[in-house]
Motif scaffolding. Structure first.
Motif, PDB file in Angstrom:
ATOM      1  N   THR A  69       0.561  -0.841  -0.126  1.00 43.69           N
ATOM      2  CA  THR A  69       0.106   0.091   0.538  1.00 43.69           C
ATOM      3  C   THR A  69       0.607   1.384  -0.340  1.00 43.69           C
ATOM      4  OG1 THR A  69       0.108  -0.047   2.730  1.00 43.69           O
ATOM      5  CG2 THR A  69      -1.735  -1.447   1.016  1.00 43.69           C
ATOM      6  N   ARG A  70       2.616   1.383   0.260  1.00 46.68           N
ATOM      7  CA  ARG A  70       2.608   2.405   0.721  1.00 46.68           C
ATOM      8  C   ARG A  70       3.472   3.320  -0.885  1.00 46.68           C
ATOM      9  NH1 ARG A  70       4.761   5.198   4.938  1.00 46.68           N
ATOM     10  NH2 ARG A  70       5.324   6.964   4.447  1.00 46.68           N
ATOM     11  N   PRO A  71       3.134   2.149  -1.942  1.00 53.30           N
ATOM     12  CA  PRO A  71       3.681   3.164  -3.608  1.00 53.30           C
ATOM     13  C   PRO A  71       2.459   4.437  -3.312  1.00 53.30           C
ATOM     14  CG  PRO A  71       4.154   1.484  -3.438  1.00 53.30           C
ATOM     15  CD  PRO A  71       3.161   1.269  -2.474  1.00 53.30           C
ATOM     16  N   ALA A  72       0.797   3.758  -3.107  1.00 55.94           N
ATOM     17  CA  ALA A  72      -0.200   4.495  -3.398  1.00 55.94           C
ATOM     18  C   ALA A  72      -0.432   5.756  -2.574  1.00 55.94           C
ATOM     19  CB  ALA A  72      -1.314   3.818  -2.986  1.00 55.94           C
ATOM     20  N   ILE A  73       0.100   5.559  -1.253  1.00 54.41           N
ATOM     21  CA  ILE A  73       0.186   6.737  -0.369  1.00 54.41           C
ATOM     22  C   ILE A  73       1.091   7.612   0.082  1.00 54.41           C
ATOM     23  CG2 ILE A  73       0.540   7.308   2.429  1.00 54.41           C
ATOM     24  CD1 ILE A  73      -0.425   4.445   3.060  1.00 54.41           C
ATOM     25  N   ASP A  74       2.189   7.076  -0.874  1.00 53.11           N
ATOM     26  CA  ASP A  74       3.155   8.364  -1.584  1.00 53.11           C
ATOM     27  C   ASP A  74       2.550   9.299  -2.274  1.00 53.11           C
ATOM     28  OD1 ASP A  74       5.041   7.715   0.838  1.00 53.11           O
ATOM     29  OD2 ASP A  74       5.796   6.249  -0.242  1.00 53.11           O
ATOM     30  N   GLN A  75       2.522   8.304  -3.215  1.00 53.39           N
ATOM     31  CA  GLN A  75       2.044   9.151  -4.830  1.00 53.39           C
ATOM     32  C   GLN A  75       0.732  10.322  -4.172  1.00 53.39           C
ATOM     33  OE1 GLN A  75       0.643   6.354  -6.948  1.00 53.39           O
ATOM     34  NE2 GLN A  75       2.479   5.628  -8.281  1.00 53.39           N
ATOM     35  N   ALA A  76      -0.235  10.081  -3.641  1.00 52.88           N
ATOM     36  CA  ALA A  76      -1.036  10.904  -2.626  1.00 52.88           C
ATOM     37  C   ALA A  76      -0.813  11.909  -2.159  1.00 52.88           C
ATOM     38  CB  ALA A  76      -2.569   9.534  -2.044  1.00 52.88           C
ATOM     39  N   GLU A  93      -0.379  14.275   7.023  1.00 57.36           N
ATOM     40  CA  GLU A  93      -1.483  14.532   8.535  1.00 57.36           C
ATOM     41  C   GLU A  93      -3.296  14.626   7.643  1.00 57.36           C
ATOM     42  OE1 GLU A  93      -2.994  15.310  11.877  1.00 57.36           O
ATOM     43  OE2 GLU A  93      -0.921  14.469  11.823  1.00 57.36           O
ATOM     44  N   VAL A  94      -3.466  15.788   6.474  1.00 54.44           N
ATOM     45  CA  VAL A  94      -4.485  15.382   5.253  1.00 54.44           C
ATOM     46  C   VAL A  94      -4.725  14.168   4.886  1.00 54.44           C
ATOM     47  CG1 VAL A  94      -4.868  16.344   3.286  1.00 54.44           C
ATOM     48  CG2 VAL A  94      -3.730  17.577   3.942  1.00 54.44           C
ATOM     49  N   LEU A  95      -4.174  12.959   4.881  1.00 48.13           N
ATOM     50  CA  LEU A  95      -3.959  11.987   4.333  1.00 48.13           C
ATOM     51  C   LEU A  95      -4.883  11.100   6.142  1.00 48.13           C
ATOM     52  CD1 LEU A  95      -1.660  10.662   2.027  1.00 48.13           C
ATOM     53  CD2 LEU A  95      -3.978  10.645   2.001  1.00 48.13           C
ATOM     54  N   VAL A  96      -4.452  11.028   7.104  1.00 49.31           N
ATOM     55  CA  VAL A  96      -4.475  10.584   8.065  1.00 49.31           C
ATOM     56  C   VAL A  96      -6.308  11.443   8.334  1.00 49.31           C
ATOM     57  CG1 VAL A  96      -4.720  10.299  10.394  1.00 49.31           C
ATOM     58  CG2 VAL A  96      -2.118   9.754   8.857  1.00 49.31           C
ATOM     59  N   THR A  97      -5.728  12.208   8.517  1.00 47.05           N
ATOM     60  CA  THR A  97      -6.949  12.849   8.895  1.00 47.05           C
ATOM     61  C   THR A  97      -8.510  12.767   8.366  1.00 47.05           C
ATOM     62  OG1 THR A  97      -6.100  15.361   9.667  1.00 47.05           O
ATOM     63  CG2 THR A  97      -8.397  15.336   9.267  1.00 47.05           C
ATOM     64  N   VAL A  98      -8.159  12.467   6.811  1.00 48.58           N
ATOM     65  CA  VAL A  98      -9.060  11.822   5.834  1.00 48.58           C
ATOM     66  C   VAL A  98      -9.757  10.637   5.920  1.00 48.58           C
ATOM     67  CG1 VAL A  98     -10.028  11.682   3.776  1.00 48.58           C
ATOM     68  CG2 VAL A  98      -8.491  13.902   3.548  1.00 48.58           C
ATOM     69  N   SER A  99      -9.077  10.150   6.460  1.00 44.22           N
ATOM     70  CA  SER A  99      -9.235   8.223   6.673  1.00 44.22           C
ATOM     71  C   SER A  99     -10.572   8.290   8.030  1.00 44.22           C
ATOM     72  CB  SER A  99      -7.699   8.033   6.493  1.00 44.22           C
ATOM     73  OG  SER A  99      -8.219   7.125   7.424  1.00 44.22           O
ATOM     74  N   GLN A 100      -9.742   9.328   9.234  1.00 44.20           N
ATOM     75  CA  GLN A 100     -10.053   9.011  10.482  1.00 44.20           C
ATOM     76  C   GLN A 100     -11.449   9.714  10.034  1.00 44.20           C
ATOM     77  OE1 GLN A 100      -7.389  11.033  12.739  1.00 44.20           O
ATOM     78  NE2 GLN A 100      -5.987   9.029  13.389  1.00 44.20           N
ATOM     79  N   LEU A 106      -6.803   4.639   5.195  1.00 46.60           N
ATOM     80  CA  LEU A 106      -5.793   5.360   3.926  1.00 46.60           C
ATOM     81  C   LEU A 106      -5.298   4.988   3.029  1.00 46.60           C
ATOM     82  CD1 LEU A 106      -3.837   7.315   5.339  1.00 46.60           C
ATOM     83  CD2 LEU A 106      -2.297   6.212   5.605  1.00 46.60           C
ATOM     84  N   HIS A 107      -4.447   4.106   3.062  1.00 49.67           N
ATOM     85  CA  HIS A 107      -4.587   3.139   1.713  1.00 49.67           C
ATOM     86  C   HIS A 107      -5.832   3.477   0.682  1.00 49.67           C
ATOM     87  CE1 HIS A 107      -6.127  -0.762   0.681  1.00 49.67           C
ATOM     88  NE2 HIS A 107      -5.885  -0.380   2.379  1.00 49.67           N
ATOM     89  N   VAL A 108      -7.366   3.237   1.365  1.00 53.08           N
ATOM     90  CA  VAL A 108      -7.924   3.648  -0.216  1.00 53.08           C
ATOM     91  C   VAL A 108      -8.379   5.099  -0.525  1.00 53.08           C
ATOM     92  CG1 VAL A 108     -10.470   3.098  -0.022  1.00 53.08           C
ATOM     93  CG2 VAL A 108      -9.033   1.398   1.029  1.00 53.08           C
ATOM     94  N   GLY A 112      -8.176   6.642  -3.670  1.00 55.53           N
ATOM     95  CA  GLY A 112      -9.111   7.244  -4.618  1.00 55.53           C
ATOM     96  C   GLY A 112      -8.458   9.324  -5.033  1.00 55.53           C
ATOM     97  N   ILE A 113      -7.735   9.723  -4.582  1.00 51.41           N
ATOM     98  CA  ILE A 113      -6.802  10.788  -4.565  1.00 51.41           C
ATOM     99  C   ILE A 113      -5.624  10.556  -5.551  1.00 51.41           C
ATOM    100  CG2 ILE A 113      -4.680  12.409  -4.012  1.00 51.41           C
ATOM    101  CD1 ILE A 113      -6.265  12.134  -0.857  1.00 51.41           C
ATOM    102  N   THR A 114      -5.139   8.733  -5.816  1.00 51.66           N
ATOM    103  CA  THR A 114      -4.336   9.130  -6.952  1.00 51.66           C
ATOM    104  C   THR A 114      -4.925   8.995  -8.426  1.00 51.66           C
ATOM    105  OG1 THR A 114      -2.920   8.047  -5.637  1.00 51.66           O
ATOM    106  CG2 THR A 114      -3.015   7.991  -7.645  1.00 51.66           C
ATOM    107  N   ALA A 115      -6.713   8.461  -8.149  1.00 49.07           N
ATOM    108  CA  ALA A 115      -7.367   7.801  -9.513  1.00 49.07           C
ATOM    109  C   ALA A 115      -7.840   8.965  -9.561  1.00 49.07           C
ATOM    110  CB  ALA A 115      -7.828   6.633  -8.739  1.00 49.07           C
ATOM    111  N   SER A 116      -7.742  10.175  -9.010  1.00 50.79           N
ATOM    112  CA  SER A 116      -8.490  11.585  -9.437  1.00 50.79           C
ATOM    113  C   SER A 116      -7.421  12.483  -9.963  1.00 50.79           C
ATOM    114  CB  SER A 116      -9.079  12.479  -7.805  1.00 50.79           C
ATOM    115  OG  SER A 116      -7.428  12.987  -7.671  1.00 50.79           O
TER     116      SER A 116
END
Length: 140
Positions: A69-76, A93-100, A106-108, A112-116
């Motif tokens: 899952t790390r590559p998608a997180i780094d890309q986002a 922090e934005v990724l974590v906040t949105v996830s929570q 988080l990887h989902v 979604g951000i990367t797909a956009s």
């Protein structure tokens, strides 16, 4: 000194096999099949594996999942950094906040951000969650 019996036979049966000159292996219970190292769901109380083995298998499974899952997180993070002029820590922090706030893994969220970036449009729900996270961060 007698050697321990690993064949699943009684010590007397092991001695008989040893004294008879037989070299044929006798599989014992639980020794003929090891659990799949990635199958942590299959590990339950009472398995022949001790706690340290279970903990190591769980850790390996979690590390493998993180590596996938790390590559998608780094890309986002990169997308957020470019789109909103964020530092790497702020993007994280934005990724974590949105996830929570959306109760989404988080990887989902990252996927979604990367797909956009390919679709040219950010999902309205995801866009709203990102905007709320940015407000919390003081970036909007």
């Amino acid at each position: 000194m007698a050697e321990p019996a690993f064949s699943g036979q009684t010590p007397e049966q092991d001695a008989a096999l040893t004294n008879s000159g037989s070299t044929q292996a006798v599989p014992g219970p639980g020794l003929d099949k090891r659990p799949d190292p990635d199958d942590v769901d299959g590990l339950v109380a009472g398995d022949p594996l001790d706690d340290s083995d279970q903990n190591l298998r769980l850790e390996v499974s979690q590390l493998r999942r993180a590596m996938r899952t790390r590559p998608a997180i780094d890309q986002a993070k990169g997308v957020l950094m470019a789109a909103y002029s964020l530092t790497p820590d702020e993007a994280w922090e934005v990724l974590v906040t949105v996830s929570q706030h959306t109760n989404t893994k988080l990887h989902v969220v990252a996927e979604g951000i990367t797909a956009s970036t390919q679709e040219g449009v950010v999902d309205a729900c995801l866009r709203g969650a990102i905007q709320a996270a940015l407000r919390e961060l003081g970036k909007q």
